[in-house]
Scaffold this active site. Sequence first.
Site, mmCIF file in Angstrom:
data_model
loop_
_atom_site.group_PDB
_atom_site.id
_atom_site.type_symbol
_atom_site.label_atom_id
_atom_site.label_comp_id
_atom_site.label_asym_id
_atom_site.label_seq_id
_atom_site.Cartn_x
_atom_site.Cartn_y
_atom_site.Cartn_z
ATOM 1 N N HIS A 306 0.859 -1.189 0.000
ATOM 2 C CA HIS A 306 0.000 0.000 0.000
ATOM 3 C C HIS A 306 0.893 1.236 0.000
ATOM 4 O O HIS A 306 1.942 1.254 0.621
ATOM 5 C CB HIS A 306 -0.898 0.010 1.253
ATOM 6 C CG HIS A 306 -2.068 0.903 1.120
ATOM 7 N ND1 HIS A 306 -1.985 2.247 1.335
ATOM 8 C CD2 HIS A 306 -3.339 0.657 0.739
ATOM 9 C CE1 HIS A 306 -3.168 2.790 1.131
ATOM 10 N NE2 HIS A 306 -4.009 1.859 0.762
ATOM 11 N N ASP A 364 -7.941 -5.279 -0.058
ATOM 12 C CA ASP A 364 -8.416 -6.096 -1.185
ATOM 13 C C ASP A 364 -8.109 -7.569 -1.011
ATOM 14 O O ASP A 364 -8.666 -8.405 -1.715
ATOM 15 C CB ASP A 364 -7.768 -5.596 -2.482
ATOM 16 C CG ASP A 364 -8.221 -4.189 -2.775
ATOM 17 O OD1 ASP A 364 -7.383 -3.274 -2.768
ATOM 18 O OD2 ASP A 364 -9.436 -3.989 -2.939
#
Length: 429
Positions: A306, A364
Site C-alpha cells: 500500500h 483487497d
Amino acid sequence: MSNKKATLTLDGKTYEFDILDGSVGPSVIDIRSLYAKTGMFTYDPGFTSTAACDSTITYIDGDAGELLYRGYPIDQLAEDSHYLEVCYLLLYGELPSAKVLKDFELRVTNHTMIHEQMHNLYSGFRRDAHPMAIVCGVVGAMAAFYHDSTDVNDPIQREIASIRMIAKLPTIVSTAYKYSIGQPFVFPRNDLDYASNFLHMCFSVPTEDYKVDPVIARAMDKIFTLHADHEQNASTSTVRLSGSSDANPFACIAAGVACLWGPAHGGANEAALNMLKEIGTVDRIPEYVARAKDKSDPFRLMGFGHRVYKSYDPRAKVMQQSAKEVLELMGVENNPTLQVAKELEKIALEDPYFVERRLYPNVDFYSGIILEAIGFPTSMFTAIFALSRTVGWIAQWKEMIGDPQKKIGRPRQLYAGAVARDYIDIKNR
Ligand code: SDX
C-alpha cells in the site's frame, strides 16, 4: 498555521515558506508562492510527498495502521455502526441522532429506483461486458436523466445528486450483475436495509422468495463501511480534479469509477482472487513469491502493499474476521482459496523481501474471498468497491466544491522534450 517557517536557498537567495499544521499527522510546507518567487516547480510524480488539499473527512496513519472517518476508528465503526450511518457521518461530519438517521435513511430509500429508461442502457452492452464498464457508463449517463441535480453551484442540487448516487449505485451495480447472467432486473425494496436490499437485487429471482441471511447482510454492510472512504487515494483525487472544473457530479463520480477499476487500485480485489485461484494450492506459493520478488517479472502479489500503510491495513484485520465468519456459515472454511490466502499471508509476513518493504495484506486481500463466498463472480468485486466508495467520493467532492479557496486543478511539469525548432517541409525530410 504554525509560526514555523521553511527556508529554501537557491542560487544564494533564501526564500521563506509558511508551515501549516493539521489537527493530527504531518504538517505541510505551503509552497503556493514557490513558482512566483523562484520560477521553479516542485517535482513529485505519484504525489508521494504532496498534500493536494486540506480535508476534515478521513485520516490515515500508515505507520500506526490507523484509519479514522471524521475521527472515529474504522474498527469501531465496522463493529458498532452500519453503512448508512457511516454515510451520514462522512457527508455531514457528526454521528446522527436516531431521528436524524431515520430521516436520512428514508431519503436514501426513496431514491433507490433508477429512471425506467436507464434499463435500456444495459441492453446496449454485450452480456459479457465487464460490470465496471457498464457501471462507469451508467453512472456518467445519470447526467442525462437527472438534469435537476447537475448544477454544482446550487447546494440543494448538490445534496439531491449526492443522495441519488448513494441510493442508486446498489441498483445500478446489481442490475449490471443481473444483465451479465441473463436474469430479470430486480427492483429495490423499501422494507430492506441497504445491504440486504443490494443482496436481494443481486440474488433474488421472480420464481421464488429470497431470504437474506443476516450474517451475510452484516458482512456485506461491513465491506461497504470498510471501503467507504480513504483520504486522497487515486480515484478520490480523480474525482476532486474532475470536480475542480465544475463538471457535473455524475461525471465526477464516473471518473472515480474509471480510475478505481485499475488493478493497482480498486481492481486489486478481483486481481487478488484471480491470483489466489491461479496459485491454486499451497505448494505452488513459493513459485509465485519468487516471481513477485523478481524485478524482471512484472508479477506482483495482488492484495499486498500500500502506498500509505506501511503496517497492517486496519481494514484487512476486520475483513479477515468477517471472512472467517462467512466461510464458516457457508461451510467452506476449508475453501482451498482461503487456505492459499492464509499460507500466502503467513509467508509474506515472514519473508524478508516483504518485511523490509513493509508489504502487508491490504483491504483487497480478504474482501475478494468474502465476496466469492457470498456468491459474486470476481468480475463484480470492483463494482462493489465502487458502490461502497461512492459516498467517500461524494463527501470529498462536496468538501472541494464548498471550499472558498477552490481553484481548478492544473499541475505543471518538468519538460524534457524538443526545444523550439522550425517545421521541415516533407520534401526535405
Ligand atoms: C487500494 O491509496 C489507497 O488508499 C488505495 C486503497 C483505497 O482504499 O482507496 O487503499 C485501495 O488500492 C489498495 C492497494 C491495492 N493494490 C494492490 O494490492 C496491487 C498490488 N500492490 C502494488 O501494486 C503496490 O503495493 C501499490 C500500488 C499498492 C503501492 O505501490 P507503491 O507505494 O507505489 O510502492 P512501490 O510500487 O514503490 O513499491 C515499493 C517496493 C518495490 O520494490 P523495490 O523497487 O523497492 O525493490 O515494493 C515492491 C515494489 O516492487 N512491491 C511489491 C508489491 N507492492 C510493492 N512487490 C511484490 N508485490 C507487491 N504487491
